[in-house]
Write an enzyme that holds these catalytic residues in place. Structure first.
Site, short mmCIF file in Angstrom:
data_model
loop_
_atom_site.label_atom_id
_atom_site.label_comp_id
_atom_site.label_asym_id
_atom_site.label_seq_id
_atom_site.Cartn_x
_atom_site.Cartn_y
_atom_site.Cartn_z
N LYS A 28 0.83 -1.20 0.00
CA LYS A 28 0.00 0.00 0.00
C LYS A 28 0.86 1.26 0.00
CE LYS A 28 -3.83 -0.89 2.17
NZ LYS A 28 -4.34 -1.37 3.42
N ARG A 97 -3.47 2.67 8.42
CA ARG A 97 -3.70 1.35 7.78
C ARG A 97 -2.44 0.52 7.79
NH1 ARG A 97 -7.66 2.35 2.88
NH2 ARG A 97 -8.36 4.40 3.41
N GLY A 106 -6.46 -10.70 7.38
CA GLY A 106 -6.26 -11.22 8.73
C GLY A 106 -5.52 -10.24 9.62
N MET A 108 -4.64 -6.20 11.02
CA MET A 108 -5.40 -4.99 11.28
C MET A 108 -5.54 -4.21 9.99
SD MET A 108 -4.75 -1.62 13.41
CE MET A 108 -4.91 -0.50 12.04
N ARG A 341 -3.68 -1.19 -6.67
CA ARG A 341 -2.91 -2.43 -6.58
C ARG A 341 -3.31 -3.34 -7.73
NH1 ARG A 341 -6.03 -4.80 -1.25
NH2 ARG A 341 -8.07 -4.59 -2.13
N HIS A 457 -6.12 -44.45 -4.18
CA HIS A 457 -6.73 -44.98 -5.41
C HIS A 457 -7.77 -44.01 -5.96
CE1 HIS A 457 -9.71 -47.41 -7.62
NE2 HIS A 457 -8.62 -47.98 -8.12
N ARG A 563 -1.07 -47.58 -17.21
CA ARG A 563 -1.14 -48.62 -16.17
C ARG A 563 -2.01 -49.75 -16.70
NH1 ARG A 563 -1.64 -43.73 -12.62
NH2 ARG A 563 -0.14 -43.90 -10.92
N GLU A 754 11.42 -46.15 -8.51
CA GLU A 754 10.41 -45.80 -7.51
C GLU A 754 10.73 -46.39 -6.14
OE1 GLU A 754 6.52 -47.20 -8.75
OE2 GLU A 754 7.33 -48.98 -9.67
N SER A 773 11.69 -43.88 -15.56
CA SER A 773 10.57 -43.02 -15.25
C SER A 773 10.44 -43.01 -13.72
CB SER A 773 9.30 -43.56 -15.90
OG SER A 773 8.23 -42.72 -15.56
N CYS A 840 6.51 -39.89 -13.65
CA CYS A 840 5.11 -40.24 -13.92
C CYS A 840 4.29 -40.38 -12.65
CB CYS A 840 5.03 -41.51 -14.76
SG CYS A 840 5.62 -42.96 -13.89
N TYR A 860 11.03 -35.27 -19.61
CA TYR A 860 9.57 -35.06 -19.71
C TYR A 860 8.91 -35.24 -18.35
CZ TYR A 860 9.01 -40.16 -19.60
OH TYR A 860 9.04 -41.47 -19.21
#
Ligand code: PEP
Ligand code: MG
Length: 884
Positions: A28, A97, A106, A108, A341, A457, A563, A754, A773, A840, A860
């Protein structure tokens, strides 16, 4: 005295700050200084820096010299306005302000009319020749000061006003006479005294000190702290305090106050859009007590002011090169700007404004690409709950798959399918889902689960299907026997309507009005610009031809994860799959697999066609086999029922056999059990069948002229010998199919990384793998040791207590899991420099994780179809952020 400067003046040609000083002056303060520098009419004032706040917080005391500087700035302000604080003849009034560097609800907010006391109110009345206005301003000041500085509930005051209105039989504040205003002031002061045991402060310096204190302290109130934690804002920033001379919009019909946007914040349309009220002060416009008028009507009421306002706002937009949200006040026909703003806007507006501004030569394409948050694309692709709907919130859970849905509650997948066949719209509500529920999930408009996290899932499948889903909603209790769920004291019966919002993770009672977002060609334009910038390829996780087509329409450049297990759940397939699982010997198993093979090949034919010319990573079977069998408890129930109802012995025996198999395959820890490549080692014939189906499909399509680039992926490898073993099955089978067909297919064979051990030994694994992957779902599970299915029980608390910043199954844990990935990438490339690498896991669609993937050097990312556009934008932003 220190040399440090804590206070910066603005206005009256003496401005010391600028927009470049947001960090020090807050948003501000910096914008007020910038407007003053631009020659825009701004009431003068001064900003106390964020640095002063930080020092105050740290030392629990004001920094040395701050009050002297404030005094000097008060002198300047008095000189510039020709008024004085506390002067009974010509009093200076100010607003106070807060203003943090990042806009933060939240904290003042605002105190207006500071500087009024029992004496100055009379001076104000005399000078303005308007006693009513003076006392109205004083009572507003007492109320606001009490509320924001001392936390006294505004209802205490509003009730008194209401009583007065009732007594006098009037409805509007403006209908209360001057004497009533004076009475209100006295009564408000009594409330203050009653609540604080002190008189309302009459010394202006004391008023100012208390207000400044309140702003500083509000930095650390609970709401502000929580907001910072949720939005990743540093506690170290501190807030600035703006003290500004008051101008009055409540001095009659040639005065007024309003808020406006340089473009429509809902649609992005280029139109001056806003509201104002005559004879009113700032808070009246937003308080909703009086109905504001469109800013367009100002054109007729005060044409000169309108013209000036229009000029100024255009100038501000050109200067900031972004849509502005402004506050203005007109005091007796003179216009003042109180704030500007960058405006908050809907996703649709953000998109339109960014694209339009490139066409208007205001910003370039790179800037436009940075203007849209990737997650906002979700909003423009999915239906939303009409923000004006007034619905009872039943509960909240994880925002697992975006979009909103309305439908009748059903508690079983079969029921969902039946109802959908009768054209009923349903929401499938389950404790958690399993692969058996796929049909029901497909039939439902949305999915709600009590348990499970972002990679449960339900979450993964719903995202893949583009269906709204709320997961881990433990505020609801399902009672299957009664056919109801309860939440917040309400009981919802099966068949009753609910609404779910998968973008927000909210569940509402009843039928919400849904709004289809209106996307025109702007999204495509923006994504084309993103494509020109990004270097990461974007693929999709898809296991049906429909998903593959959808993803390709969204711009996917191949499939990063198909999958294959999801293909085994079809109505005609599950009995054959069960036959295969329950076979006692290899021969019987092979018989069942032979029946499955043509079905599997058909799946691939359509998916490959949809991705003509792009690579497709097909993952061989991964989940433990018991997932294809019915639930143990359900079978026991079924046997009991058959027995009690005198069912056929043959059928009882069949179910009993099934039960024995289910029991035999039961695992204590299935996620770490007999799954992934371990299945391919114990039952090589399964992977053999799958490889055959892949290569046969590819050969067939190659002869049709379709360009198929299959990449066969082996899951859950932790040791290069596992890979070597399974790879042999794959290559031998592929060779024999290609020989038989007389066609050569350029396929690759690679692995998922993984498991931590796979990342740590990636140099060895890469010798046999033509691509990696990163399966970051399992990698997160195994790196943390958090079960994917059960982490939902404690993760929300971990996040709440600050132990984790976010759910590591949704946002990649760069420090731990990311480090394992980096090791995997480096080691992998050390033994196979040209190895292709991607991600992935679910993180492949998360913007932050995409940025990490780019920096770590992946080729990728792969994500569910609806996230493909998000990933295209996020990958471009990753490049632009790095260039910065
Ligand atoms: C993974 O583990 O990240 C992955 C993509 O595989 P799945 O989620 O099917 O285990
Ligand atoms: Mg996995």
């Amino acid at each position: 005295m220190t040399d440090k400067k804590f206070v910066y003046f603005f206005g009256d040609n003496q401005t010391e700050g600028s927009n470049k000083m947001k960090h020090l002056l807050g948003g501000k303060g910096a914008n007020l200084a910038e407007m003053a520098n631009l020659g825009v009419p701004v009431p003068p004032g001064f900003t106390i820096s964020t640095e002063a706040c930080v020092l105050y917080m740290k030392n629990n005391d004001y920094p040395e010299g701050m009050w002297d500087e404030i005094d000097k700035n008060i002198d300047k302000l008095e000189e510039s306005t020709g008024k004085k604080f506390g002067d009974p003849e010509n009093p200076l009034l100010s607003s106070v302000r807060s203003g943090a560097p990042i806009s933060m609800p939240g904290m003042m907010d605002t105190v207006l009319n500071l500087g009024l006391n029992d004496k100055t109110v009379r001076g104000l009345a005399k000078r303005t020749d308007n006693e009513w206005f003076a006392y109205d301003s004083y009572r507003r000041f007492i109320m606001m000061f009490s509320d924001v500085v001392l936390g006294i509930d505004t209802d205490e005051f509003e009730n008194i006003i209401q009583q007065k209105k009732d007594e006098l039989g009037v409805t509007e504040d403006t209908e209360l006479g001057t004497n009533t205003m004076k009475d209100l002031v006295e009564e408000f002061k009594s409330v203050y005294k009653e609540k604080t045991s002190s008189d309302f402060p009459q010394k202006i310096k004391q008023q100012l000190k208390m207000a400044i204190n309140a702003v500083f302290n509000s930095w650390n109130n609970e709401r502000a702290k929580k907001y910072r934690q949720l939005n990743d804002i540093s506690d170290e920033l501190g807030t600035a305090v703006n003290v500004q001379a008051m101008v009055f919009g409540n001095m009659g019909e040639t005065s007024g106050t309003g808020v406006a946007f340089t473009r429509n914040p809902a649609t992005g349309e280029k139109e001056f859009y806003g509201e104002y009220l005559t004879n009113a002060q700032g808070e009246d416009v937003v308080a909703g007590i009086r109905t504001p008028k469109s800013v367009q009507t100002l054109k007729d009421n005060m044409p000169d002011v309108y013209r000036q306002l229009d000029d100024i706002t255009q100038k501000l937009e050109q200067h900031y090169k972004d849509m502005q949200d402004i506050e203005f006040t007109i005091e007796k026909g003179k216009l003042y700007m109180l704030q500007t703003r960058n405006a908050k806007r809907t996703a649709a507006a953000a998109l339109k404004v960014a694209v339009d501004m490139v066409h208007e030569n205001l910003i370039n394409k790179n800037e436009a690409v940075m203007r849209l948050k990737p997650s906002q694309i979700d909003q423009v692709l999915h239906p939303m709950i009409d923000p004006n709907s007034e619905l009872e919130l039943l509960s909240s859970g994880l925002a697992a798959s975006p979009g909103a849905a309305v439908g009748k509650v059903v508690f079983s997948a079969e029921h969902a399918e039946e109802m959908a066949q009768n054209n009923e719209e349903v929401i499938l509500v389950r404790t958690e889902t399993s692969p058996e529920d796929i049909g029901g999930m497909h039939a439902a408009k949305g999915v709600l689960t009590v348990r499970g996290g972002m990679t449960s899932h339900a979450a993964v499948v719903a995202r893949g299907m583009g269906k709204p889903c709320v997961c881990g909603c433990d505020g609801i209790n399902i009672d299957m026997n009664e056919g109801v769920f309860t939440a917040k004291g309400y009981t919802i019966n099966e068949g009753e309507c609910i609404s779910i919002d998968g973008s927000e993770g909210k569940i509402y009672m009843g039928e919400a009005e849904l709004k289809m977002p209106n996307v025109s060609g702007e999204l495509e334009t923006m994504l084309q610009w993103a494509d020109d910038i990004r270097s990461l390829n974007v693929r999709t996780n898809a296991d049906t031809p429909e998903d593959a087509k959808l993803a390709r329409d969204f711009g996917a450049e191949g499939i990063g994860l198909c999958r294959t297990e999801h293909m085994f759940f079809g109505e005609e397939r599950i009995p054959v799959v069960r036959e295969m699982i329950m076979a006692d010997n290899k021969e019987d198993r092979e018989k069942a697999l032979q029946k499955l093979q043509p079905m599997q090949k058909d799946d691939f034919l359509d998916i490959f066609r949809a991705m003509d010319g792009y690579p497709i990573t097909v993952r061989l079977l991964d989940p433990p086999l018991h997932e294809f069998l019915p639930n143990y408890e359900d079978l026991i129930e079924k046997i009991k029922k058959l027995e009690s109802e005198g069912g056929k012995q043959e059928e009882i025996n069949r179910v009993n056999d099934l039960l024995k198999n289910v029991d035999a395959l039961k695992e204590t820890n299935p996620m770490l059990g007999h799954r992934g490549c371990r299945l391919g080692i114990t039952y090589p014939e399964i992977y053999e069948m799958q490889t055959k189906a892949i290569i046969e499909a590819a050969c067939e399509l190659a002869s049709e002229g379709t360009d198929v680039i299959p990449e066969i992926m082996i899951p859950l490898v932790s040791n290069e010998k596992e890979l070597d073993f399974v790879k042999k099955t794959v290559t031998d089978t592929a060779e024999s199919v290609m020989n038989e067909k007389g066609t050569n297919i350029d396929y690759l064979c690679g692995t998922m990384i993984e498991l931590p051990r796979a990342a740590l030994t990636a140099d060895k694994i890469a010798k046999g793998a033509e691509f990696f992957s990163f399966g970051t779902n399992d990698l997160t599970q195994t790196a943390f040791g958090y079960s994917r299915d059960d982490a939902g029980k404690f993760l929300p608390l971990y996040i709440d207590k600050g132990i984790l910043e976010s759910d590591p199954f949704a946002v990649l844990d760069q420090e731990g899991v990311g480090e394992l990935m980096k090791i995997g990438i480096d080691k992998g490339r050390s033994s196979r420099p040209d190895i292709k690498m991607g991600i992935c896991g679910e993180h492949g669609g998360d913007p932050e994780s995409i940025s990490f993937s780019y920096e770590a050097g992946l080729n990728y990312v792969s994500c569910s179809p609806y996230r493909v556009p998000i990933a295209r934008l996020a990958s471009a932003q990753a490049v632009l952020k790095e260039e910065k």
